[in-house]
Design a protein around this motif. Structure first.
Motif, PDB file in Angstrom:
ATOM      1  N   CYS A  18     -30.970 -19.857  47.470  1.00 38.43           N
ATOM      2  CA  CYS A  18     -31.039 -19.693  46.001  1.00 38.43           C
ATOM      3  C   CYS A  18     -29.668 -19.618  45.361  1.00 38.43           C
ATOM      4  N   CYS A  41     -35.321 -16.351  50.496  1.00 35.23           N
ATOM      5  CA  CYS A  41     -35.004 -17.782  50.595  1.00 35.23           C
ATOM      6  C   CYS A  41     -34.091 -18.101  51.773  1.00 35.23           C
ATOM      7  N   GLY A  85     -29.589 -13.912  45.229  1.00 36.37           N
ATOM      8  CA  GLY A  85     -28.832 -13.501  46.418  1.00 36.37           C
ATOM      9  C   GLY A  85     -29.059 -12.062  46.819  1.00 36.37           C
ATOM     10  N   ARG A  86     -30.211 -11.483  46.446  1.00 33.28           N
ATOM     11  CA  ARG A  86     -30.411 -10.064  46.683  1.00 33.28           C
ATOM     12  C   ARG A  86     -31.544  -9.720  47.637  1.00 33.28           C
ATOM     13  N   CYS A  87     -32.547 -10.611  47.765  1.00 34.62           N
ATOM     14  CA  CYS A  87     -33.756 -10.172  48.468  1.00 34.62           C
ATOM     15  C   CYS A  87     -33.960 -10.850  49.817  1.00 34.62           C
ATOM     16  N   ALA A  88     -33.309 -11.967  50.062  1.00 33.80           N
ATOM     17  CA  ALA A  88     -33.358 -12.693  51.350  1.00 33.80           C
ATOM     18  C   ALA A  88     -34.645 -13.494  51.563  1.00 33.80           C
ATOM     19  N   TYR A 145     -39.107 -18.170  47.586  1.00 36.71           N
ATOM     20  CA  TYR A 145     -38.005 -17.484  46.892  1.00 36.71           C
ATOM     21  C   TYR A 145     -38.585 -16.341  46.074  1.00 36.71           C
ATOM     22  N   SER A 146     -37.728 -15.423  45.686  1.00 39.52           N
ATOM     23  CA  SER A 146     -38.172 -14.367  44.774  1.00 39.52           C
ATOM     24  C   SER A 146     -37.119 -14.122  43.709  1.00 39.52           C
ATOM     25  N   CYS A 147     -35.991 -13.466  44.065  1.00 38.82           N
ATOM     26  CA  CYS A 147     -35.045 -13.024  43.027  1.00 38.82           C
ATOM     27  C   CYS A 147     -34.172 -14.160  42.483  1.00 38.82           C
ATOM     28  N   LYS A 148     -33.925 -15.181  43.233  1.00 38.68           N
ATOM     29  CA  LYS A 148     -33.006 -16.277  42.881  1.00 38.68           C
ATOM     30  C   LYS A 148     -31.613 -15.743  42.554  1.00 38.68           C
TER      31      LYS A 148
HETATM   32  S1  FES Z   1     -34.553 -15.601  46.451  1.00 41.12           S
HETATM   33 FE1  FES Z   1     -33.739 -13.610  46.700  1.00 41.12          FE
HETATM   34  S2  FES Z   1     -31.943 -13.932  47.867  1.00 41.12           S
HETATM   35 FE2  FES Z   1     -32.646 -15.907  47.418  1.00 41.12          FE
END
Ligand code: FES
Ligand SMILES: Cc1cc2nc3c(=O)[nH]c(=O)nc-3n(C[C@H](O)[C@H](O)[C@H](O)COP(=O)(O)OP(=O)(O)OC[C@H]3O[C@@H](n4cnc5c(N)ncnc54)[C@H](O)[C@@H]3O)c2cc1C
Length: 351
Positions: free
Chosen positions: A339, A309, A304-307, A299-302
């Protein structure tokens, strides 16, 4: 979790505020990635680990070496830390490359691509432009790049070289809000200017057919820039499917207000060929419940923006509180963002 152990092999100053870092795997193995994707770095900072994503400016098949470019964010903790501390030999851990700000090229197709970026938004855009110019000789690329002045243009020399090499295929328009040269006009992107520039550079119809090459727009820049571009292009009549975006900032999401039965649901999860089974209760996300059990999912942004996860829902129903990356086609194929994903029934999920 699939992790990469990387090492900085060269530091290239780009502007006063940005450096390029050439990276390679510590064991010398190549890093597979697509143009436009990003690395999510796991950086030890003040006794804990923080995550920050950085796009690759390099393009596989064009550049031999992989590199990222980091621009200092005003009062930004990690970008400042990187610019002040990273040097040749610095070791850094990263998740495998991810992201959906990519393009599928075909040497036979003829398209018109507009790239709209500002500041460090050029990084993934530069990677994509190089890929298209190399792999799609019949397509045209128009780049509109907003900066403060001549000294803040990242990849300045490389862009000039690209312009010379692909003179008939690549149009570059630099917009400077505070140019140092008096003969340069001061220009800041707004609705009117964008409409005017797109109109001036729109593709002409094919010679023997009364239709234009398909036009696609790729945008990356600060939030207000992205909002303005999106709004203007939609008003101009371009369809959502023609517009691609990469967000560099992470929104603070309000608590989810989905209507979901709050009884515990079973999650069957497959990740890295291992099976896991656990329970999740709304409003805990599928990702967070796994992390709480020390299942190290990516995961990265948690938000819903970076994909990073993204997974596939094989059975059951997942509701998402936000989605700024998956397309209708992705959703149709069962892809979900864990996320911001809540189990509405028992579910089976595969990464
Ligand atoms: S961690 Fe970025 S969209 Fe889910
Ligand atoms: C997909 C993507 C690609 C990016 N590519 C580039 C690039 O090529 N070059 C570049 O200079 N910058 C890039 N960024 C921005 C970069 O990740 C950092 O947000 C930026 O360097 C500022 O970080 P900072 O710690 O200096 O600033 P700060 O202001 O200290 O941090 C910004 C705030 O954003 C939040 N935040 C940002 N990223 C995360 C995360 N992954 N997880 C949790 N919270 C987060 C934190 O809440 C933090 O407080 C990209 C961001 C994304 C999402």
């Amino acid at each position: 979790m699939e992790l990469l152990d990387l090492i900085v092999t060269e530091v290239i100053p780009e502007t006063r505020e940005a450096n390029t870092y050439v990276l390679q795997c510590a064991d010398g193995t190549p890093v597979p990635y697509e143009a436009g994707q990003f690395l999510t770095l796991l950086i030890p900072f003040n006794g804990h680990e923080v995550r920050r994503s950085y796009s690759m400016g390099s393009a596989p098949g064009v550049d031999v070496r992989l590199y990222i470019t980091v621009k200092r964010k005003e009062n930004g903790e990690i970008s400042r830390y990187i610019l002040e501390h990273w040097q040749v030999g610095t070791k850094v851990r990263s998740l495998a490359p991810s992201g959906r700000f990519t393009v599928e090229t075909n040497p036979k197709q003829s398209r018109h691509y507009f790239f709209l970026s500002a500041g460090s938004g050029i990084v993934p855009v530069f990677s994509l432009i190089k890929k298209i110019l190399t792999e799609e000789p019949a397509s045209h690329v128009t780049m509109l790049y907003q900066n403060h002045d001549e000294t803040t243009i990242i990849y300045h020399r490389e862009l000039e070289a690209l312009e010379k090499k692909h003179a008939t295929q690549f149009t570059r328009v630099d917009l400077l809000s505070h140019p140092m040269l008096h003969e340069m006009p001061s220009r800041r992107m707004n609705n009117g200017l964008l409409e005017q520039l797109v109109g001036a550079h729109e593709p002409k119809p094919f010679q023997h057919r009364n239709e234009k090459p398909p036009t696609l727009f790729y945008t990356c820049g600060p939030p207000s820039f992205m909002r303005m571009v999106q709004f203007t292009l939609r008003v101009m009549g371009y369809a959502e499917e023609q517009l691609f975006r990469e967000h560099f900032t992470i929104p603070v999401l309000p608590p989810p207000t989905l209507v979901i039965d709050p009884s515990p649901k079973k999650v069957q999860l497959t990740y890295n060929n291992k099976q896991y089974e656990y329970e999740v209760t709304y409003p805990t996300t599928i990702l967070q419940a796994a992390l709480n059990l020390h299942i190290e999912l990516p995961y990265s942004c948690k938000a819903g923006r970076c994909a990073t996860c993204t997974a596939k829902c094989k059975s059951g129903e997942v509701k998402m509180s936000n989605n700024e990356v998956l397309t209708d086609k992705d959703l149709g194929q069962g892809l979900i963002l864990t996320c911001v994903g809540f189990a509405a029934t028992d579910v089976s999920i595969e990464f």
